[in-house]
Design a protein around this motif. Sequence first.
Motif, short mmCIF file in Angstrom:
data_model
loop_
_atom_site.label_atom_id
_atom_site.label_comp_id
_atom_site.label_asym_id
_atom_site.label_seq_id
_atom_site.Cartn_x
_atom_site.Cartn_y
_atom_site.Cartn_z
N ARG A 51 3.78 2.84 -20.98
CA ARG A 51 3.84 4.09 -20.22
C ARG A 51 4.35 5.24 -21.10
NH1 ARG A 51 2.96 4.68 -15.12
NH2 ARG A 51 2.90 2.95 -13.65
N LYS A 52 5.31 4.94 -21.96
CA LYS A 52 5.84 5.97 -22.85
C LYS A 52 4.79 6.40 -23.87
CE LYS A 52 10.65 4.57 -22.41
NZ LYS A 52 11.78 3.93 -23.06
N SER A 77 1.21 7.97 -21.59
CA SER A 77 1.57 8.58 -20.29
C SER A 77 0.36 9.19 -19.58
CB SER A 77 2.66 9.63 -20.48
OG SER A 77 2.18 10.67 -21.33
N ASP A 78 -0.71 9.43 -20.31
CA ASP A 78 -1.89 10.02 -19.70
C ASP A 78 -2.95 8.97 -19.33
OD1 ASP A 78 -2.38 9.46 -22.36
OD2 ASP A 78 -3.44 11.33 -22.78
N ASP A 98 0.47 2.40 -11.28
CA ASP A 98 0.14 3.62 -10.55
C ASP A 98 -0.62 3.32 -9.27
OD1 ASP A 98 1.23 5.27 -12.62
OD2 ASP A 98 -0.61 4.94 -13.77
N LYS A 148 -5.93 11.38 -15.39
CA LYS A 148 -5.69 10.37 -16.41
C LYS A 148 -6.95 10.23 -17.27
CE LYS A 148 -1.60 9.42 -14.77
NZ LYS A 148 -0.38 9.70 -15.49
#
Length: 128
Positions: A15-16, A19-20, A37, A92
Motif C-alpha cells: 500500500r505504501k 498507493s495508487d 479496498d 486507481k
Amino acid sequence: MKMYTASLQHLTKLRKAYSDYLFVSIARGKNCNKQCDVSYTKLAPTWELLEAYNNGTVTWEHYEMNYNSYLAELSPHTVFAELKTIALNTNKKAIVLVCYEKYNTHCHRRLVAEWYNKLGCNVKELNY
C-alpha cells in the motif's frame, strides 16, 4: 490497465509503495476483505472447496482442477471490465488481486493469474 496478485501478508508495504493501486480481496475471509479496498467474491473459491483442501480431504491437484473448472464458467473479459470500472471510479491505475496465502505456489490467485496469462495478459505477483 495492469493487474497483479499479492499476499495479504505484504499488503501494508505494498500500500505504501503502490498507493495508487486498487487492492481487491478475492478471498472468503473477513480479514482480507476488511484490509483491502474492495471485495470481489466472484474469484473466491467456494467454502466447500477451501474446507476440503484445508482439512486434507482433497489434494492440491483436485483443488486446482475444481477451481480451474469454476474459472472456466466465468468470462475473464467481464471480470476484468468490472474490476477496471471499480479502479477507474476510485482513480486507481492498476488492480491487485489479494488473498491470504503467503506464497502463490498453492494459491488460487496464481490460478487466476494463469487464467489471464493464457489470454496474453501479463499478470505478475507483487512481492515485498
